[in-house]
Design an enzyme around this catalytic site. Sequence first.
Site, mmCIF file in Angstrom:
data_model
loop_
_atom_site.group_PDB
_atom_site.id
_atom_site.type_symbol
_atom_site.label_atom_id
_atom_site.label_comp_id
_atom_site.label_asym_id
_atom_site.label_seq_id
_atom_site.Cartn_x
_atom_site.Cartn_y
_atom_site.Cartn_z
ATOM 1 N N THR A 1 0.828 -1.204 0.000
ATOM 2 C CA THR A 1 0.000 0.000 0.000
ATOM 3 C C THR A 1 0.862 1.254 0.000
ATOM 4 O O THR A 1 2.035 1.226 0.371
ATOM 5 C CB THR A 1 -0.924 0.040 1.221
ATOM 6 O OG1 THR A 1 -0.115 0.196 2.413
ATOM 7 C CG2 THR A 1 -1.752 -1.228 1.337
ATOM 8 N N SER A 2 0.250 2.353 -0.405
ATOM 9 C CA SER A 2 0.942 3.645 -0.401
ATOM 10 C C SER A 2 -0.061 4.752 -0.086
ATOM 11 O O SER A 2 -1.208 4.701 -0.532
ATOM 12 C CB SER A 2 1.584 3.916 -1.763
ATOM 13 O OG SER A 2 2.113 5.235 -1.826
#
Length: 764
Positions: A324-325
């Site tokens: 994720t970011s």
Amino acid sequence: MARSHIAAALAVACVGILVTFHLISQFGLPNVGFFHFQQSSPEATASPYQIPFGPTAFRPPNTEDNGSMYLLGTGKADITGPVVEINLMGYADPNQVGSGLRQRIHSRAFIVGDLDKKEDRTLYLVLDTQSGDTAVRHGILQGLKELGPEYQVYGKSNVAVTGTHSHSGPGAWLNYLLPQITSKGFDRQSYRAIVDGALLSIKRAHETLAPGFLTVAETEIHDANINRSPYAYLANPEKERVRYQHDVDKTMTMLRFRRAEDGKDTGVLTWFPVHGTSMLGNNTLISGDNKGVAAMLFERDMQSSREGTEDFVAGFSQANVGDTSPNVLGAYCEDGSGEKCNFQDSTCGKGNKMCHGRGPLFRKKDQGASSCLEIGRRQYVGAKALYLSMTTNNVPIHGPLRSFHTYRDFSNMTVQHPNGSLVSTCPAALGYSFAAGTTDGPGAFDFKQNNTGSPNANPVWSVVRNFLREPSESQVACHAPKPILLDVGEIERPYLWTPNIVDIQVLRIGQLLIVVSPGEATTMAGRRWRERISHTASALALTTEADDENPPVVVLGGPANSYTHYIATEEEYNIQRYEGASTLYGPHTLNAYISITTSLLPYLQTNSREEHPPPGPDPPIHTNVSYNFNSKVRFDRPPFFKKFGQVLRDTKAAYHRGDTVSATFVGANPRNNLRLEGTFAAVEHLSHGSWKRVRDDTDWDLIYRWRRTSTILGTSEVELQWEIGNDEGVEGGLYRFRYFGDRKPFGGGEIEAFEGVSGVFRIE
């Protein structure tokens, strides 16, 4: 971790370990991240401090179905270590050295206990750190033993130590050598700040234990995370992917703590996956990143409401965070082209250095601070909406408390593959793509993601690798198709570089099962893990012992207890982007975690013949043998004809909303006194003839910066900045700064405190 480690290695082999530390810290490490109800947030232009939901009427306890009654306690304490002269933990960039403070970081403790069996407890810690850690957990458990008999109910089995995965906290506190390299070793002051603060948060939670009820609910937050490795995600089977709407989990799960006596809420604990990389690799100010922001906003909202207690605690824990970011606009080439980065390997042209993820407010050149505040606000907005919906939409928690913890040696473990065959894990190793970093923090040199088989980097790196340790044929075969760059699990000089002994832990709170993950599981890895836990629990009738209408609710929290880098699916591993290259124990790492945790679930049954599984082999604790090459504070002196706390550059007479106020003082090194539970900086407002503090180190918009002006003379300056918001939350009137410092006299002697006060300024 930010990945430039590798050049260091040649020095290790050639010159020896002492020189190694120095040379590796010079070359650095690659830039990496180690390191229902739906809710969309308001536009990014909304005030970050605006509470989007007004106060609701006080609610009496729900008399319909409160669930089982438990002993509940919540507590919070300061864990802010050295804010200057220590490398930040997360990006593994030796040049990212602390220069001040934007927001204090904390430990938040959540205790659930059985009313009748005091030995049945769970203790879940959420630290504003990059991860949990073997040495930190060991220190906490030792400290609990020293707190006295009433704290002996907390131990290895039921204490989980998780990190929010912030990349903006002080480093130099981890147990193993690899993450110590860029932080120049192990700093005891940094370590003790975390351990002692965690213990204080536990003590505060324990002292507030009172009967209460737990409820759980979920929502979806659609604008706070994206997948930073979608090419690897697409390697997972299509029939599996089509079951999910998104390539990252958008679900936030909330556990609400409500006191039975008066119906007031004492805390919430949430799980939602988003990397703590909103603050960029060029940031040098300490903060809790986006989850620290979310917790601050939620706590202040609740503490000022009639529904929450004055010491309300909000824990924003990680979930399957691996791929994720928070840089939700995607990854672009910062080379002037404005093009998106290459989909397969996140390069721009021939390299990856110019490929960077963009946060929602990336155009503001503030090291990611505005985007960080916004992503934190979006989590808070979603959490608050979910909290308000729980008046009618929630699941009461029923049932007993159980937990297990064991250590397992992952260096050579045989487990069953989903296809029925027997497969093995491997001693820990990192691949070439580990050094490439991610779009949140690109690595150095010529490394690329999506690197399988024969590495395409400069051949010199093979020489470097072999000087450190050349992997054996069996090790190469075990990790295939990962081309091994660092055979870290088999390097034991001067002490182990990464863990091979791994924590396995699951907590049971009624029908809620918390999988405590020591590594960063990717989106699909987390989904598979949770699903297998849920299916096994259902097959065991684990959560239906008290009520057959309570299907299991499974969450995954981490990185916790230790730090075992990443946990990718076998398909993602075969792509060998950053997450796969950082999956330590080979392609069957995830299968091993799933196999072990599911096999141990019978220990969570109330009728289990044995209370705990065998403890397994203890991991090594390196706190007393670790090197530390961080220099000590020698002394502090003011410039000639000046005194400590004296104003060097004062504020202007007047400011408006949207302005930044600043003043500079004669300072001293803040490592002399961490001022835990206190503050280095304050803004005071003149109200009814007296000065009232309205901002301190816990506020995002008050910044403390320290700068050494002469190492020889021991002089330094402190600048305080206040970023006045555009909202109506700041009253007009007269204000001033107050600076709190501590000096170390030349030649030794006691540390001496001092203060400085700026001139008065008006906000119009």
